[in-house]
Scaffold this motif. Structure first.
Motif, PDB file in Angstrom:
ATOM      1  N   SER A   1     -19.425  46.623 -42.220  1.00 19.59           N
ATOM      2  CA  SER A   1     -20.060  45.717 -41.267  1.00 19.59           C
ATOM      3  C   SER A   1     -19.293  45.620 -39.950  1.00 19.59           C
ATOM      4  O   SER A   1     -19.793  45.056 -38.976  1.00 19.59           O
ATOM      5  CB  SER A   1     -20.201  44.322 -41.877  1.00 19.59           C
ATOM      6  OG  SER A   1     -18.916  43.746 -42.121  1.00 19.59           O
ATOM      7  N   ILE A   2     -18.092  46.158 -39.909  1.00 21.89           N
ATOM      8  CA  ILE A   2     -17.240  46.036 -38.723  1.00 21.89           C
ATOM      9  C   ILE A   2     -17.303  47.322 -37.894  1.00 21.89           C
ATOM     10  O   ILE A   2     -17.226  48.433 -38.441  1.00 21.89           O
ATOM     11  CB  ILE A   2     -15.789  45.727 -39.123  1.00 21.89           C
ATOM     12  CG1 ILE A   2     -15.711  44.347 -39.779  1.00 21.89           C
ATOM     13  CG2 ILE A   2     -14.853  45.808 -37.925  1.00 21.89           C
ATOM     14  CD1 ILE A   2     -14.338  43.996 -40.303  1.00 21.89           C
ATOM     15  N   ILE A   3     -17.460  47.152 -36.592  1.00 25.31           N
ATOM     16  CA  ILE A   3     -17.431  48.293 -35.675  1.00 25.31           C
ATOM     17  C   ILE A   3     -16.354  48.055 -34.618  1.00 25.31           C
ATOM     18  O   ILE A   3     -16.027  46.919 -34.276  1.00 25.31           O
ATOM     19  CB  ILE A   3     -18.795  48.521 -34.992  1.00 25.31           C
ATOM     20  CG1 ILE A   3     -19.183  47.329 -34.100  1.00 25.31           C
ATOM     21  CG2 ILE A   3     -19.875  48.827 -36.011  1.00 25.31           C
ATOM     22  CD1 ILE A   3     -20.428  47.577 -33.257  1.00 25.31           C
ATOM     23  N   LEU A  44     -31.698  45.577 -34.288  1.00 24.51           N
ATOM     24  CA  LEU A  44     -31.270  44.372 -34.987  1.00 24.51           C
ATOM     25  C   LEU A  44     -30.411  43.483 -34.096  1.00 24.51           C
ATOM     26  O   LEU A  44     -30.544  42.262 -34.121  1.00 24.51           O
ATOM     27  CB  LEU A  44     -30.474  44.748 -36.240  1.00 24.51           C
ATOM     28  CG  LEU A  44     -31.175  45.662 -37.248  1.00 24.51           C
ATOM     29  CD1 LEU A  44     -30.215  46.039 -38.375  1.00 24.51           C
ATOM     30  CD2 LEU A  44     -32.423  44.984 -37.808  1.00 24.51           C
ATOM     31  N   ILE A  45     -29.521  44.101 -33.341  1.00 24.07           N
ATOM     32  CA  ILE A  45     -28.557  43.350 -32.538  1.00 24.07           C
ATOM     33  C   ILE A  45     -28.342  44.077 -31.218  1.00 24.07           C
ATOM     34  O   ILE A  45     -28.338  45.319 -31.166  1.00 24.07           O
ATOM     35  CB  ILE A  45     -27.208  43.213 -33.276  1.00 24.07           C
ATOM     36  CG1 ILE A  45     -27.374  42.438 -34.585  1.00 24.07           C
ATOM     37  CG2 ILE A  45     -26.152  42.541 -32.401  1.00 24.07           C
ATOM     38  CD1 ILE A  45     -26.138  42.448 -35.452  1.00 24.07           C
ATOM     39  N   GLN A  46     -28.154  43.306 -30.158  1.00 22.97           N
ATOM     40  CA  GLN A  46     -27.740  43.865 -28.877  1.00 22.97           C
ATOM     41  C   GLN A  46     -26.468  43.174 -28.417  1.00 22.97           C
ATOM     42  O   GLN A  46     -26.359  41.954 -28.478  1.00 22.97           O
ATOM     43  CB  GLN A  46     -28.825  43.713 -27.816  1.00 22.97           C
ATOM     44  CG  GLN A  46     -28.378  44.186 -26.434  1.00 22.97           C
ATOM     45  CD  GLN A  46     -29.504  44.231 -25.431  1.00 22.97           C
ATOM     46  OE1 GLN A  46     -30.507  44.902 -25.658  1.00 22.97           O
ATOM     47  NE2 GLN A  46     -29.341  43.512 -24.324  1.00 22.97           N
ATOM     48  N   ILE A  47     -25.500  43.980 -27.963  1.00 19.38           N
ATOM     49  CA  ILE A  47     -24.227  43.454 -27.478  1.00 19.38           C
ATOM     50  C   ILE A  47     -24.058  43.900 -26.029  1.00 19.38           C
ATOM     51  O   ILE A  47     -24.160  45.097 -25.729  1.00 19.38           O
ATOM     52  CB  ILE A  47     -23.045  43.974 -28.324  1.00 19.38           C
ATOM     53  CG1 ILE A  47     -23.278  43.659 -29.806  1.00 19.38           C
ATOM     54  CG2 ILE A  47     -21.731  43.400 -27.830  1.00 19.38           C
ATOM     55  CD1 ILE A  47     -22.311  44.345 -30.741  1.00 19.38           C
ATOM     56  N   GLN A  48     -23.800  42.958 -25.140  1.00 20.64           N
ATOM     57  CA  GLN A  48     -23.701  43.288 -23.726  1.00 20.64           C
ATOM     58  C   GLN A  48     -22.481  42.587 -23.127  1.00 20.64           C
ATOM     59  O   GLN A  48     -22.587  41.681 -22.313  1.00 20.64           O
ATOM     60  CB  GLN A  48     -24.973  42.878 -22.971  1.00 20.64           C
ATOM     61  CG  GLN A  48     -25.056  43.389 -21.549  1.00 20.64           C
ATOM     62  CD  GLN A  48     -25.874  44.652 -21.428  1.00 20.64           C
ATOM     63  OE1 GLN A  48     -26.925  44.786 -22.058  1.00 20.64           O
ATOM     64  NE2 GLN A  48     -25.397  45.578 -20.623  1.00 20.64           N
ATOM     65  N   VAL A  90     -27.621  47.857 -32.223  1.00 19.98           N
ATOM     66  CA  VAL A  90     -27.522  48.157 -33.656  1.00 19.98           C
ATOM     67  C   VAL A  90     -28.935  48.258 -34.206  1.00 19.98           C
ATOM     68  O   VAL A  90     -29.759  47.354 -34.005  1.00 19.98           O
ATOM     69  CB  VAL A  90     -26.718  47.065 -34.388  1.00 19.98           C
ATOM     70  CG1 VAL A  90     -26.614  47.409 -35.876  1.00 19.98           C
ATOM     71  CG2 VAL A  90     -25.332  46.904 -33.768  1.00 19.98           C
ATOM     72  N   TRP A  91     -29.213  49.382 -34.892  1.00 19.74           N
ATOM     73  CA  TRP A  91     -30.561  49.685 -35.355  1.00 19.74           C
ATOM     74  C   TRP A  91     -30.602  49.796 -36.874  1.00 19.74           C
ATOM     75  O   TRP A  91     -29.637  50.225 -37.508  1.00 19.74           O
ATOM     76  CB  TRP A  91     -31.043  51.009 -34.770  1.00 19.74           C
ATOM     77  CG  TRP A  91     -30.884  51.134 -33.287  1.00 19.74           C
ATOM     78  CD1 TRP A  91     -29.747  51.492 -32.615  1.00 19.74           C
ATOM     79  CD2 TRP A  91     -31.876  50.898 -32.294  1.00 19.74           C
ATOM     80  NE1 TRP A  91     -29.962  51.500 -31.267  1.00 19.74           N
ATOM     81  CE2 TRP A  91     -31.276  51.144 -31.034  1.00 19.74           C
ATOM     82  CE3 TRP A  91     -33.222  50.516 -32.328  1.00 19.74           C
ATOM     83  CZ2 TRP A  91     -31.957  51.013 -29.831  1.00 19.74           C
ATOM     84  CZ3 TRP A  91     -33.909  50.393 -31.131  1.00 19.74           C
ATOM     85  CH2 TRP A  91     -33.280  50.632 -29.905  1.00 19.74           C
ATOM     86  N   SER A  92     -31.739  49.459 -37.435  1.00 10.48           N
ATOM     87  CA  SER A  92     -31.939  49.570 -38.881  1.00 10.48           C
ATOM     88  C   SER A  92     -32.176  51.029 -39.265  1.00 10.48           C
ATOM     89  O   SER A  92     -32.973  51.728 -38.635  1.00 10.48           O
ATOM     90  CB  SER A  92     -33.148  48.732 -39.312  1.00 10.48           C
ATOM     91  OG  SER A  92     -33.537  49.040 -40.635  1.00 10.48           O
ATOM     92  N   GLN A  93     -31.480  51.488 -40.314  1.00  8.49           N
ATOM     93  CA  GLN A  93     -31.711  52.834 -40.820  1.00  8.49           C
ATOM     94  C   GLN A  93     -33.090  52.943 -41.466  1.00  8.49           C
ATOM     95  O   GLN A  93     -33.700  54.015 -41.477  1.00  8.49           O
ATOM     96  CB  GLN A  93     -30.642  53.208 -41.862  1.00  8.49           C
ATOM     97  CG  GLN A  93     -29.251  53.434 -41.306  1.00  8.49           C
ATOM     98  CD  GLN A  93     -29.057  54.835 -40.757  1.00  8.49           C
ATOM     99  OE1 GLN A  93     -30.029  55.556 -40.505  1.00  8.49           O
ATOM    100  NE2 GLN A  93     -27.817  55.226 -40.545  1.00  8.49           N
ATOM    101  N   LYS A 124     -22.545  39.380 -39.062  1.00  6.78           N
ATOM    102  CA  LYS A 124     -22.407  37.965 -38.737  1.00  6.78           C
ATOM    103  C   LYS A 124     -22.969  37.731 -37.351  1.00  6.78           C
ATOM    104  O   LYS A 124     -22.486  38.283 -36.367  1.00  6.78           O
ATOM    105  CB  LYS A 124     -20.944  37.537 -38.804  1.00  6.78           C
ATOM    106  CG  LYS A 124     -20.360  37.620 -40.209  1.00  6.78           C
ATOM    107  CD  LYS A 124     -18.927  37.149 -40.255  1.00  6.78           C
ATOM    108  CE  LYS A 124     -18.386  37.227 -41.685  1.00  6.78           C
ATOM    109  NZ  LYS A 124     -16.968  36.773 -41.751  1.00  6.78           N
ATOM    110  N   SER A 125     -23.987  36.946 -37.281  1.00  6.94           N
ATOM    111  CA  SER A 125     -24.725  36.752 -36.038  1.00  6.94           C
ATOM    112  C   SER A 125     -24.010  35.782 -35.116  1.00  6.94           C
ATOM    113  O   SER A 125     -23.469  34.774 -35.545  1.00  6.94           O
ATOM    114  CB  SER A 125     -26.142  36.241 -36.338  1.00  6.94           C
ATOM    115  OG  SER A 125     -26.833  35.970 -35.148  1.00  6.94           O
ATOM    116  N   ASP A 126     -24.032  36.106 -33.834  1.00  7.36           N
ATOM    117  CA  ASP A 126     -23.554  35.225 -32.781  1.00  7.36           C
ATOM    118  C   ASP A 126     -24.670  35.114 -31.766  1.00  7.36           C
ATOM    119  O   ASP A 126     -25.106  36.106 -31.195  1.00  7.36           O
ATOM    120  CB  ASP A 126     -22.290  35.804 -32.137  1.00  7.36           C
ATOM    121  CG  ASP A 126     -21.699  34.878 -31.093  1.00  7.36           C
ATOM    122  OD1 ASP A 126     -22.372  34.632 -30.079  1.00  7.36           O
ATOM    123  OD2 ASP A 126     -20.558  34.421 -31.285  1.00  7.36           O
TER     124      ASP A 126
END
Length: 657
Positions: free
Chosen positions: A499-501, A478-482, A469-472, A517-519
């Motif tokens: 905010s939901i994908i 901003l976030i990496q999901i793996q 997830v990148w800032s416009q 929401k950060s995890d």
């Protein structure tokens, strides 16, 4: 405007198709007699297109072929149109030849004899005969009065293997005052040109063909050439044959003897006589040359540089211009008097992976192709308005760096694109030659396959099975999901909460995250997930606007699965009876209809106002996979992009009330 097919009863019709590739050397013909218009005939995949060059909205599209069209021709009277194809791999093995009635736009005959790809077709001057040649080495003469095979030659075999017959050209008729004229034609095999006579045999009481190999200098065939194309002068005296070694070989047709060679500088792909002494020649380096002469004396008098290898040249009925097609999808109109030219159209020539509309406009869209181009199109005139590519060599058909996905930025000012080299590039396409506004280097390890955009951020996914997830604003990650084990195939932004994908992948998982929401462990809070334990993987995802905003997932085994966030299993399953892989799916902006495209090239349309969704109809226009489909923001049009390089624009007429 194309007509609706009998198998497609939905409120939709094919409006326009784009995708001339110039892949085949006999696939573009100027209609000689259509009064008041300048009509060219060419294929797009398995579609046959009649296009008025003066009005892009006047396009007739004929369907009938079940595989890619490889050769076309128009009779001198303009009455007959011929289109031939490559055999369907799972079919009967024949390269079908269709004969169409131009006035009624209906097929008259379907001719079957070639058990291989048909490479060339040509009508005799009086419309009586059609000659066809193919990869099986056969030359076949067809009777246009009966639609039957009248004669021809068996396979031409060289010492090593079968030699394809690559082109055929008719000369002028002889004995016109008699009941049965005599016909001359030349046939080009891979390594030989033959002068042929088609005439009535009194002893047998049928027409028969005789062939004479054209003699070449040197004992044992000292002049060894591989032939690509050929044409006969209007007076029937000379045959000019283009070769892979870059020269033009001149033969005397009557005596079947060699007269001379003329260097062209590059692989000769096409040629067309304008009159008895003037010939247009197209080469692989994009040079159109005007050659004049007779007997042994020939010379180049003018040259014109175009984009791509020139595979097709076709002459207008009044001989005032030629239309030239190249293997990079560009078509030109060129005056025969001075070779001044204008660009007629441009197209993708390889698989089109992506098509996307702006957020607020329905009169333009962007497409990405494996030819390395990102192209922006104007739907008012169906023309390209801008493009971007790293492919600086226009003759290189398979560039190393290609765009795989695209999305407009929230304000529609730029286009975000993902590339095979792992970069994200933001393109400015406001000018004809687009440029990079900014880029993210090595955004993923491997290709960037998926991209989706929200107001404050955008998401990408790549071959590394990671979602980022990148800032416009500053383009930082901003976030990496793996969590996925196999590549992600789709990401959509929730249509109620930005905010939901929702993400799907080939590992058969549908994940839903809240990126705000950060995890710590995963980088974004996972809200829920769904897994299809029995399927083959997920290919695409869309979201319903009605009915609690359920996600609709397209699977590799031909199912549409409807998931509700509150239930672990699908609330609805819609299956293709043949279980053909579904590549793409999209819900209309009104939420009332849903379209999907599959691996056979079929477009299916559903009415979502009924439960279960009702299949309104299907259309089979693409030669193979539909890679992407998108609705226009106003919901009035739909675009499908195919593996066959074609872009099809559909008008949608449904009453959503």
């Amino acid at each position: 405007m194309g007509e609706r097919g009998d198998d497609f009863m939905a409120p939709m019709e094919l409006e326009h198709a784009m995708g001339f590739t110039g892949r085949y050397s006999h696939s573009l013909v100027y209609h000689p007699t259509d009064a008041g218009t300048d009509v060219v005939v060419y294929p797009i995949g398995k579609l046959l297109v009649f296009a008025d060059m003066n009005d892009p909205h006047k396009q007739i599209i004929l369907r009938g072929h079940d595989n890619e069209i490889t050769a076309v021709d128009v009779s001198q009277s303009g009455k007959f149109i011929c289109s031939a194809q490559t055999p369907l791999p799972a079919g009967d093995g024949y390269g079908n030849i269709y004969i169409w009635d131009y006035e009624n736009r209906l097929p008259i005959y379907v001719l079957q004899a070639h058990r291989a790809t048909v490479l060339g077709v040509a009508f005799s001057d009086d419309d009586r005969w059609l000659a066809s040649v193919g990869e099986d080495g056969r030359v076949i003469i067809w009777d246009m009065e009966t639609g039957t095979q009248a004669g021809g030659c068996q396979e031409h075999v060289n010492i090593n293997n079968r030699s394809p017959a690559k082109w055929v050209a008719w000369g002028p008729m002889e004995n016109l005052t008699t009941r049965r004229p005599k016909y001359t034609l030349c046939v080009g095999y891979e390594k030989e040109v033959r002068s042929c006579i088609w005439e009535f045999n009194i002893k047998s009481m049928i027409f028969m063909i005789s062939q004479t190999p054209c003699q070449v200098p040197g004992s044992g065939g000292g002049l060894s050439r591989y032939y690509n194309c050929g044409c006969i002068s209007s007076d029937g005296l000379y045959c000019l044959a283009g070769t892979t070694s870059g020269d033009l070989v001149i033969y005397n047709v009557k005596n079947a003897v060699f007269r001379n060679t003329l260097p062209m500088g590059a692989n000769v792909l096409s040629c067309m006589f304008v009159d008895a002494t003037t010939c247009m020649v197209g080469t692989g380096d994009g040079t159109l040359k005007v050659v004049v002469g007779q007997d042994r004396e020939w010379k180049v008098v003018r040259e014109l540089k175009l984009l791509g290898g020139i595979t097709n040249i076709t002459l207008s009925g009044d001989k005032q211009e030629v239309v030239v097609g190249t293997n990079v999808g560009v078509m030109y109109r060129v005056l025969t008097s001075d070779t001044s030219c204008t660009t007629l159209m441009q197209s993708h020539v390889s698989m089109v992976r992506c098509a996307v509309f702006p957020n607020q406009r329905s009169d333009m869209f962007v497409s990405c192709g494996d030819d390395g181009f990102v192209r922006q199109w104007d739907l008012s005139h169906y023309n390209q308005i801008s493009s971007f590519s790293f492919n600086v060599n226009q003759h290189k058909l398979m560039p190393s760096t290609v765009p795989l996905c695209a999305i407009y930025t929230p304000n529609d000012a730029h286009v975000l694109t993902g590339w095979s080299d792992g970069y994200i590039r933001c393109l400015d396409l406001m000018s004809p030659q687009g440029f990079i506004a900014w880029e993210v280097v090595n955004a993923h390890k491997g290709a960037v396959n998926v991209i989706s955009s929200a107001t404050q951020y955008f998401c990408t996914a790549g071959e590394d099975c990671a979602i980022r997830v990148w800032s416009q604003q500053n383009h930082e990650c901003l976030i990496q999901i793996q969590e996925n084990k196999r590549p992600i195939t789709g990401i959509i932004i929730d249509n109620t909460t930005e905010s939901i994908i929702h993400t799907v992948s080939l590992d058969k998982n549908l994940f839903t995250y809240d990126v705000y929401k950060s995890d710590v462990a995963k980088g974004a809070k996972r809200l829920t997930y769904h897994c299809d334990t029995e399927g083959l993987g997920f290919n695409a995802v869309t979201q319903r606007i009605d009915n609690e905003h359920e996600c609709v997932v397209a699977t590799c085994d031909g199912r549409l699965l409807v998931y509700d966030i509150d239930y672990p299993t699908p609330t609805l399953v819609v299956s293709d009876p043949l279980r053909t892989r579904i590549n793409t799916v999209a819900v209309s902006p009104s939420g009332t209809h849903m379209a999907c495209g599959n691996a056979e090239g079929k477009l299916h349309l559903y009415d979502l106002r009924q439960s279960p969704p009702r299949l309104l109809g299907q259309a089979w226009l693409h030669s193979n996979d539909i890679m992407c489909l998108k609705w226009s923001p106003d919901g009035k049009q739909l675009i499908t992009a195919g593996h066959d390089s074609a872009l099809c624009i559909w008008n949608f007429y449904a009453n959503d009330q």
